[in-house]
Design a protein around this motif. Structure first.
Motif, PDB file in Angstrom:
ATOM      1  N   LEU A  65     -34.191  43.253  46.024  1.00 29.49           N
ATOM      2  CA  LEU A  65     -35.271  43.336  45.029  1.00 29.49           C
ATOM      3  C   LEU A  65     -35.282  42.094  44.128  1.00 29.49           C
ATOM      4  O   LEU A  65     -35.817  42.116  43.032  1.00 29.49           O
ATOM      5  CB  LEU A  65     -35.122  44.619  44.209  1.00 29.49           C
ATOM      6  N   ASN A  66     -34.674  41.019  44.610  1.00 33.64           N
ATOM      7  CA  ASN A  66     -34.726  39.695  43.970  1.00 33.64           C
ATOM      8  C   ASN A  66     -34.132  39.638  42.573  1.00 33.64           C
ATOM      9  O   ASN A  66     -34.707  39.022  41.673  1.00 33.64           O
ATOM     10  CB  ASN A  66     -36.173  39.176  43.948  1.00 33.64           C
ATOM     11  N   VAL A  67     -32.946  40.213  42.393  1.00 31.49           N
ATOM     12  CA  VAL A  67     -32.284  40.040  41.103  1.00 31.49           C
ATOM     13  C   VAL A  67     -31.735  38.627  41.014  1.00 31.49           C
ATOM     14  O   VAL A  67     -31.421  37.996  42.030  1.00 31.49           O
ATOM     15  CB  VAL A  67     -31.157  41.082  40.869  1.00 31.49           C
ATOM     16  N   ALA A  68     -31.619  38.130  39.793  1.00 32.74           N
ATOM     17  CA  ALA A  68     -31.083  36.790  39.574  1.00 32.74           C
ATOM     18  C   ALA A  68     -29.558  36.789  39.641  1.00 32.74           C
ATOM     19  O   ALA A  68     -28.949  35.749  39.863  1.00 32.74           O
ATOM     20  CB  ALA A  68     -31.551  36.253  38.225  1.00 32.74           C
ATOM     21  N   GLY A  69     -28.953  37.958  39.459  1.00 35.18           N
ATOM     22  CA  GLY A  69     -27.507  38.057  39.527  1.00 35.18           C
ATOM     23  C   GLY A  69     -27.061  39.495  39.418  1.00 35.18           C
ATOM     24  O   GLY A  69     -27.778  40.356  38.899  1.00 35.18           O
ATOM     25  N   TYR A  70     -25.864  39.768  39.932  1.00 34.73           N
ATOM     26  CA  TYR A  70     -25.273  41.101  39.919  1.00 34.73           C
ATOM     27  C   TYR A  70     -23.895  40.951  39.300  1.00 34.73           C
ATOM     28  O   TYR A  70     -23.007  40.343  39.891  1.00 34.73           O
ATOM     29  CB  TYR A  70     -25.176  41.642  41.347  1.00 34.73           C
ATOM     30  N   ILE A  71     -23.730  41.489  38.109  1.00 35.57           N
ATOM     31  CA  ILE A  71     -22.512  41.279  37.346  1.00 35.57           C
ATOM     32  C   ILE A  71     -21.809  42.613  37.132  1.00 35.57           C
ATOM     33  O   ILE A  71     -22.432  43.563  36.628  1.00 35.57           O
ATOM     34  CB  ILE A  71     -22.841  40.633  35.983  1.00 35.57           C
ATOM     35  N   LEU A  72     -20.544  42.689  37.517  1.00 32.37           N
ATOM     36  CA  LEU A  72     -19.761  43.880  37.222  1.00 32.37           C
ATOM     37  C   LEU A  72     -19.309  43.807  35.770  1.00 32.37           C
ATOM     38  O   LEU A  72     -18.803  42.775  35.318  1.00 32.37           O
ATOM     39  CB  LEU A  72     -18.545  43.973  38.141  1.00 32.37           C
ATOM     40  N   LYS A  73     -19.505  44.909  35.057  1.00 32.17           N
ATOM     41  CA  LYS A  73     -19.082  44.945  33.657  1.00 32.17           C
ATOM     42  C   LYS A  73     -17.568  44.808  33.609  1.00 32.17           C
ATOM     43  O   LYS A  73     -16.847  45.602  34.215  1.00 32.17           O
ATOM     44  CB  LYS A  73     -19.505  46.255  32.998  1.00 32.17           C
ATOM     45  N   PRO A  74     -17.083  43.804  32.911  1.00 35.68           N
ATOM     46  CA  PRO A  74     -15.636  43.613  32.799  1.00 35.68           C
ATOM     47  C   PRO A  74     -14.995  44.709  31.950  1.00 35.68           C
ATOM     48  O   PRO A  74     -15.638  45.298  31.092  1.00 35.68           O
ATOM     49  CB  PRO A  74     -15.500  42.259  32.103  1.00 35.68           C
ATOM     50  N   VAL A  75     -13.733  44.939  32.202  1.00 40.49           N
ATOM     51  CA  VAL A  75     -13.003  45.952  31.453  1.00 40.49           C
ATOM     52  C   VAL A  75     -12.736  45.482  30.029  1.00 40.49           C
ATOM     53  O   VAL A  75     -12.928  46.220  29.079  1.00 40.49           O
ATOM     54  CB  VAL A  75     -11.674  46.293  32.168  1.00 40.49           C
ATOM     55  N   SER A  76     -12.355  44.240  29.836  1.00 42.86           N
ATOM     56  CA  SER A  76     -12.011  43.756  28.495  1.00 42.86           C
ATOM     57  C   SER A  76     -13.221  43.123  27.813  1.00 42.86           C
ATOM     58  O   SER A  76     -14.090  42.530  28.458  1.00 42.86           O
ATOM     59  CB  SER A  76     -10.873  42.737  28.562  1.00 42.86           C
ATOM     60  N   PHE A  77     -13.252  43.256  26.499  1.00 44.05           N
ATOM     61  CA  PHE A  77     -14.352  42.682  25.732  1.00 44.05           C
ATOM     62  C   PHE A  77     -14.355  41.160  25.832  1.00 44.05           C
ATOM     63  O   PHE A  77     -15.414  40.543  25.899  1.00 44.05           O
ATOM     64  CB  PHE A  77     -14.269  43.124  24.263  1.00 44.05           C
TER      65      PHE A  77
END
Length: 142
Positions: free
Chosen positions: A110-122
């Motif tokens: 669906l043409n996302v610019a990026g796929y980022i996994l939410k990191p555990v640490s802030f």
């Protein structure tokens, strides 16, 4: 060179994650106006100015999108955005906890610019937002 500030829409149902994005913007001195929607239905209303919700003006050029939300999830929202001629050019970055290959493949289809996994640490999250900020400042928008 002066940075152009573009509106950003965060579509996220988790209040802690919303707060983390806001804090990460602050830590990175990101001045872009940040609007939030709790699900895909609310996001579409904000993008289109429907259901008694005022349209964000100017329309956001960037969406930060969670996939796992009630009522209308991220993939469903992406499908709606991509088939709408007024919205389909918006850059969408998925920010999710889903490490499922099917979600990733469907998002990229669906043409996302990026796929980022939410990191555990802030701290890692602040770093990820900093990289995003650099990316959208480099990209020329229509």
């Amino acid at each position: 060179m002066e940075d152009k500030l573009v509106n950003i829409l965060l579509v996220e149902d988790d209040n802690v994650d919303i707060m983390n994005v806001q804090r990460a913007f602050g830590k990175n001195n990101i001045q872009n106006p940040l609007f939030t929607a709790k699900n895909g239905i609310e996001a579409l209303a904000m993008l289109r100015g429907t259901d008694g919700i005022q349209m964000i003006h100017p329309r956001p050029q960037i969406i930060l999108l969670d996939l796992n939300m009630p009522q209308m999830n991220g993939i469903e929202l992406l499908k709606e955005i991509r088939k709408d001629p007024e919205l389909k050019s918006i850059s969408v970055f998925v920010m999710t906890t889903s490490n499922d290959d099917r979600d990733r493949l469907e998002a990229y289809n669906l043409n996302v610019a990026g796929y980022i996994l939410k990191p555990v640490s802030f701290e890692k999250f602040v770093s990820a937002v900093s990289i995003l900020d650099s990316y959208w400042k480099l990209c020329e928008q229509p």
